[in-house]
Design an enzyme around this catalytic site. Structure first.
Site, PDB file in Angstrom:
ATOM      1  N   ASP A 237      44.127 -68.253 -19.143  1.00  0.00           N
ATOM      2  CA  ASP A 237      43.502 -68.740 -20.358  1.00  0.00           C
ATOM      3  C   ASP A 237      41.994 -68.593 -20.147  1.00  0.00           C
ATOM      4  O   ASP A 237      41.508 -68.505 -19.020  1.00  0.00           O
ATOM      5  CB  ASP A 237      43.895 -70.189 -20.669  1.00  0.00           C
TER       6      ASP A 237
HETATM    7  C1  BGC Z   1      43.000 -70.968 -25.872  1.00  0.00           C
HETATM    8  C2  BGC Z   1      43.958 -69.795 -25.865  1.00  0.00           C
HETATM    9  C3  BGC Z   1      43.328 -68.628 -26.554  1.00  0.00           C
HETATM   10  C4  BGC Z   1      42.048 -68.277 -25.823  1.00  0.00           C
HETATM   11  C5  BGC Z   1      41.322 -67.083 -26.392  1.00  0.00           C
HETATM   12  C6  BGC Z   1      41.622 -70.604 -25.358  1.00  0.00           C
HETATM   13  O1  BGC Z   1      40.694 -71.578 -25.715  1.00  0.00           O
HETATM   14  O2  BGC Z   1      43.530 -72.020 -25.111  1.00  0.00           O
HETATM   15  O3  BGC Z   1      45.165 -70.160 -26.499  1.00  0.00           O
HETATM   16  O4  BGC Z   1      44.210 -67.554 -26.592  1.00  0.00           O
HETATM   17  O5  BGC Z   1      41.170 -69.380 -25.895  1.00  0.00           O
HETATM   18  O6  BGC Z   1      40.730 -67.383 -27.590  1.00  0.00           O
END
Ligand code: BGC
Length: 755
Positions: A237
Site C-alpha cells: 500500500d
Molecule cells: C489506499 C489504497 C490505495 C492507495 C493508492 C492508499 O491510501 O489505502 O487502497 O490503492 O492509497 O491510492
C-alpha cells in the site's frame, strides 16, 4: 498457476537486466507507476485506484489531478452494493466494466477489489469492502477478479490482511489468532488468488501480530506464496513499507509510496547500496523482478502476444447499462409494512422528496476510491425522469449540512501516511482536506442554525401538502471515508429528529437511506417502508426511482448485519476497535451474524435480510449424502471418491451432501429470491458459531412458478480450523442444514450426520 511458456522468457529477460534496472522496476517512479527499461522494451507498470471505477489522472510527481477532460469515467456501484446483489454474474459484470475501463484508460493494474472483512460498522472504508462473511466474499470476488482480468488488466485484491479499521492505519498492530485468520480474514484472499487467479495483491498498512503486512515474511512468504502458491505480483500500500531489509527479504515485489522523492523509497537507492555492499543478495531482487515480468507476460505487455493485448474502452453505453443492472439488484428493501411500496406512478400528482441525499453527488469523495464520474444520477433526478412532467415533484433539503473549512492541505493522500494522521476521528477534519466530521448538533453557526430551521419547516409544510412523501437521507463521504473511522452509528445533521417529526405528520412516508455503512434507525418501528442503498454508482438514482415506483422488484440482501447500537458489536465489546497502538480481535470467529445469531442478539436487520414485492414460499427440502464418485462429477472408475482421488480430479474438498430446495413464487409479481443455506453444528465444542452461510443461489420466479434449487455441500461446509493441527478439520456428529431467506429467517431445516 504457472504458465511455463513464460518462464524461460522471464529468465532470459532477467539475465539481461542490470542491478540498477531491476531496482528501478521494483519501486514507484511516479505516484502510480514503476520504472520501465526502454532498452529491453520493458514498459512501466501503470496502476490506478479502484474500486468504484478508474481514478482521475494524476501528475507523475505531484498530488495533483492533471485536470483534463479525458479522464471522466463510469462510476460503478461500490463493493458493498455489489455484494448486496448476492449475484455472482453481476459481480463478474462489475469486474468486466472495471477491467475494460482500466484498460481503456491505459492502466495495467486496477487497485481493487477491496475485500477486507467488515468487522465493525465504524470502519471508514467499509463501503469499499463487501461483507462480514468470508464465504459470500469468496463467492463474489472470484467472478469479479475474472471479469477484470478478461481485459488484460490485473486485479489487485486489497488490503492483505486484517485491515478492518482506519484509525492509525499505518501503525496499529492487529492481534488475530491463527484460527480466526484462517476462518474469517483469509478465505476471501485465498479464493481470489487460488480460484480467481488474481494477478496481483496489495499488502495492508497495518501490522498483523507484530509484523507490518506489506513486508511480513509470515504473511507474504509463508501464507500467500508458500501455502497458496501465489506467483503473481505483490504491491505495497502507498507508504506501507518502513524498512529496506524487511522489504527485500519479504515476498513484496513493488514498493509504492505517497511521497515523490522516488529514489528515497526503501526499495530504491538504499536497497541498491545494500546489495552493492553485499549486505543483501541480488537474488532477492531477482525474485521480485521475476514476478513483475511474469505479470507483464500475462497482461501481454511484453512478449510475442503483445500485439494481441485488449484495448478496452470507457464510458460505453454498455457500461452504463451494466452499472444500472447491478445497482437495481443491490437495493435492499428493509421494511415494507402494509405494502406501502411500490408507489403507483399513475396516481401521483404532487410528491415531496425531502433530504440532502436526494440531490447529493457522492462519486467524488471517500478517499482513494473517489471517482471523476462522467455523470451521476441522484435519487431526485431519477425520480423526476421517471415521473415526467405531469407530476409535481417538490424538493426540500430538510436538514442542513454545515459548510467545510479550507484546511490548506494540498491533498489528503500526500499527508495520509504521516504518523498520527487521522488517528482520532475528532480531529480528522483538521487533516482531511476539509472533510470535516460533523455531528449535526455542535459547531453550527447562527446562520447555519437558522437555515436548518428554515429547511425543517419547509420540509414539514411540504410533507403535509403532498400526496406522497419520500425522505432520502443517510451518510456521505464525510463519514464513509478512507483515513478515519466513524465514531457512532447516528445519522448526522439531526436527521433522526427530522424523520421522527415527518413521520408524525406522514406515517406513510417512505424512508430511503443512502449510505456506505449501517446507521441506527431509532424510528424504524414507526416507518412503514425503508429502502437502503449503498453508494450505487452513476445510475443509483435511476435504480432507486425504478424500485420505489415498482418498475424494479427489489432483490438485494444485506451482506452485513445492521445493528441498533455499537454496544451490540463484538469487535467493540469482546475485542477492541479503533485503538491507536493495538487492536485485539478477541471475538475471534464471532464476527457479524456469527456472533449475533449465536447469542440471539436483538438486532434490527439480520444478515441476508432483504424483502421483495413478491412472496416466496419455501416448500420443502431434502439433504442427502452423496457418494464422492457422483459428486466428483465423473463416473470414471479412476475417480472413486477418496480425498486424494478427488484432489487429482481437481477438487479440493470431498463433497458430502446434496441439498434440494423447492421454492415457489406465491404472488402476482415476477421476483428474485436469494435462497441461503446455513450449516449449524448441533453438538457443542470447537467454540463454533450457531450457524454459518455455506451456499446460496439467486433465482428468478414468475408468478406461481416453482423451482428446485440444488446445492452441493463439500466437506469444507462442515469444517473448522484446528490450531493444534494447523489444519481444517471436519468434526463428526450431527448438523442441521438450514435453508432460508436470511440468517434470521430460516424456513426449512433438516438434521444430518457427518460420519
Ligand atoms: C489506499 C489504497 C490505495 C492507495 C493508492 C492508499 O491510501 O489505502 O487502497 O490503492 O492509497 O491510492
Amino acid at each position: 498457476m504457472k504458465l511455463e511458456a513464460y518462464e524461460t522468457q522471464v529468465e532470459e529477460l532477467l539475465a539481461q537486466l542490470t542491478l540498477e534496472e531491476k531496482i528501478g522496476m521494483i519501486h514507484g517512479a511516479g505516484l502510480f507507476r514503476t520504472g520501465g527499461v526502454d532498452r529491453l522494451s520493458i514498459p512501466p507498470l501503470h496502476m490506478s485506484d479502484g474500486p468504484m471505477g478508474v481514478r482521475a489522472e494524476f501528475a507523475d510527481n505531484e498530488w495533483k489531478n492533471t485536470g483534463t477532460t479525458d479522464d471522466f469515467v463510469s462510476y460503478l456501484p461500490c463493493n458493498s452494493a455489489v455484494a448486496s446483489t448476492w449475484n455472482r454474474s453481476l459481480a463478474a459484470k462489475e469486474g468486466e466494466v472495471l477491467g475494460e475501463e482500466a484498460r481503456g484508460r491505459g492502466k495495467d493494474v486496477i487497485l481493487g477489489p477491496g475485500i477486507n472483512i467488515k468487522r465493525s460498522p465504524f470502519c471508514g472504508r467499509n463501503f469499499e469492502y463487501m461483507s462480514e462473511d468470508p464465504y459470500l466474499i469468496s463467492e463474489m470476488v472470484v467472478p469479479m477478479v475474472e471479469g477484470i482480468q478478461k481485459s488484460d488488466v490485473a486485479a489487485c485484491v486489497k488490503h492483505f490482511a486484517a485491515n478492518s479499521q482506519e484509525t492509525e492505519r499505518l501503525w496499529v498492530d492487529t492481534k488475530v489468532s491463527e484460527r480466526t485468520l484462517q476462518e474469517i480474514y483469509f478465505p476471501g484472499f485465498k479464493a481470489a488468488v487460488k480460484e480467481g487467479g488474481a494477478y496481483s495483491l496489495m499488502g495492508a498498512y497495518n501490522l498483523l501480530n507484530g509484523e507490518h503486512c506489506c513486508t511480513s515474511r509470515k504473511l507474504l512468504n509463508g501464507t500467500l506464496r508458500g501455502e497458496w502458491g501465489f506467483d503473481g505480483m505483490v504491491v505495497s500500500d502507498w507508504g506501507g513499507v518502513h524498512d529496506t531489509k524487511l522489504a527485500a527479504e519479504s515476498a513484496l515485489d513493488i514498493e509504492m509510496d505517497v511521497t515523490y522523492d522516488f529514489g528515497k523509497h526503501h526499495m530504491a537507492d538504499a536497497l541498491l547500496e545494500k546489495v552493492r555492499a553485499g549486505e543483501l543478495s541480488e537474488s532477492l531482487i531477482d525474485e521480485k523482478v521475476r514476478n513483475i515480468l511474469r505479470l507483464m507476460f500475462r497482461l501481454k505487455m511484453i512478449g510475442e502476444k503483445r500485439g494481441e493485448r485488449k484495448s478496452g474502452t470507457y464510458n460505453s453505453r454498455a457500461h452504463q447499462d451494466a452499472v444500472l443492472e447491478i445497482a437495481r439488484e443491490s437495493l435492499i428493501l428493509l421494511k415494507n409494512d402494509d405494502d406501502v411500496l411500490p408507489l403507483d406512478a399513475k396516481k401521483q400528482k404532487k410528491i415531496a422528496v425531502i433530504g440532502q441525499n436526494a440531490a447529493a453527488i457522492h462519486s467524488n469523495g471517500g478517499g482513494s476510491a473517489e471517482i471523476k464520474a462522467l455523470y451521476e444520477i441522484s435519487p431526485l433526478l431519477g425520480i423526476k425522469k421517471l415521473l415526467g412532467g405531469n407530476v409535481e415533484v417538490c424538493y426540500a433539503p430538510g436538514y442542513e449540512i454545515p459548510g467545510k473549512e479550507d484546511t490548506g492541505s494540498v491533498n489528503w493522500q500526500a499527508d495520509s501516511t504521516k504518523k498520527d494522521w487521522g488517528a482520532d476521528p475528532e480531529d480528522a477534519d483538521l487533516k482531511n482536506e476539509g472533510k470535516t466530521v460533523f455531528d449535526g448538533k455542535s459547531g453550527q453557526t447562527g446562520e447555519a442554525a437558522s437555515r436548518a430551521e428554515e429547511y425543517r419547516k419547509e420540509a414539514l409544510r411540504l410533507a403535509k401538502e403532498c400526496d406522497t412523501v419520500i425522505f432520502v437521507g443517510g451518510l456521505n463521504h464525510d463519514y464513509d471515508s478512507e483515513g478515519y473511522d466513524r465514531k457512532d452509528l447516528t445519522l448526522p445533521y439531526g436527521q433522526d429528529a427530522l424523520i421522527e417529526e415527518l413521520l408524525a405528520v406522514r406515517p406513510d412516508m417512505v424512508v430511503v437511506i443512502y449510505a456506505g455503512s449501517p446507521v441506527a434507525m431509532p424510528w424504524k418501528d414507526r416507518a412503514k417502508a425503508i429502502l437502503f442503498s449503498y453508494y450505487a454508482g452513476m445510475e443509483g438514482g435511476t435504480a432507486i426511482a425504478e424500485t420505489l415506483f415498482g418498475e424494479v422488484n427489489p432483490s438485494g440482501k444485506l451482506a452485513e448485519s445492521f445493528i441498533g447500537n455499537i454496544g451490540q458489536c463484538p469487535a467493540h465489546t469482546i475485542g477492541t476497535f479503533g485503538k491507536k497502538d493495538c487492536v485485539e480481535y478477541k471475538e475471534g470467529v464471532m464476527v457479524g451474524y456469527r456472533y449475533y445469531d449465536t447469542v440471539n442478539e436483538d438486532i434490527p436487520f439480520g444478515f441476508g435480510h432483504g424483502l421483495s414485492y413478491s412472496r416466496f414460499e419455501y416448500k420443502y427440502m431434502t439433504a442427502v449424502p452423496v457418494t464422492a464418485q457422483a459428486m466428483c462429477g465423473q463416473s470414471d472408475a479412476a475417480v472413486s471418491g477418496t480425498k486424494k482421488e478427488c484432489a487429482a480430479a481437481g477438487r479440493e474438498a470431498l463433497p458430502m451432501y446434496e441439498i434440494s430446495v423447492t421454492v415457489k413464487n406465491d404472488s402476482e409479481r415476477t421476483g428474485k429470491e436469494v435462497v441461503q443455506v446455513y450449516v449449524a453444528p448441533k453438538e457443542p465444542g470447537h467454540n463454533r458459531p450457531y450457524h454459518e452461510l455455506r451456499a446460496f443461489e439467486k433465482i428468478e420466479l414468475e408468478p406461481g412458478q416453482e423451482k428446485v434449487v440444488k446445492f452441493l455441500l463439500t466437506e469444507q461446509a462442515f469444517a473448522c480450523y484446528d490450531e493444534a493441527q494447523h489444519a481444517f478439520v471436519t468434526p463428526k456428529g450431527a448438523y442441521e442444514i438450514q435453508v432460508g431467506s436470511s440468517s434470521r429467517d430460516i424456513r426449512l431445516r433438516q438434521e444430518i450426520t457427518v460420519f
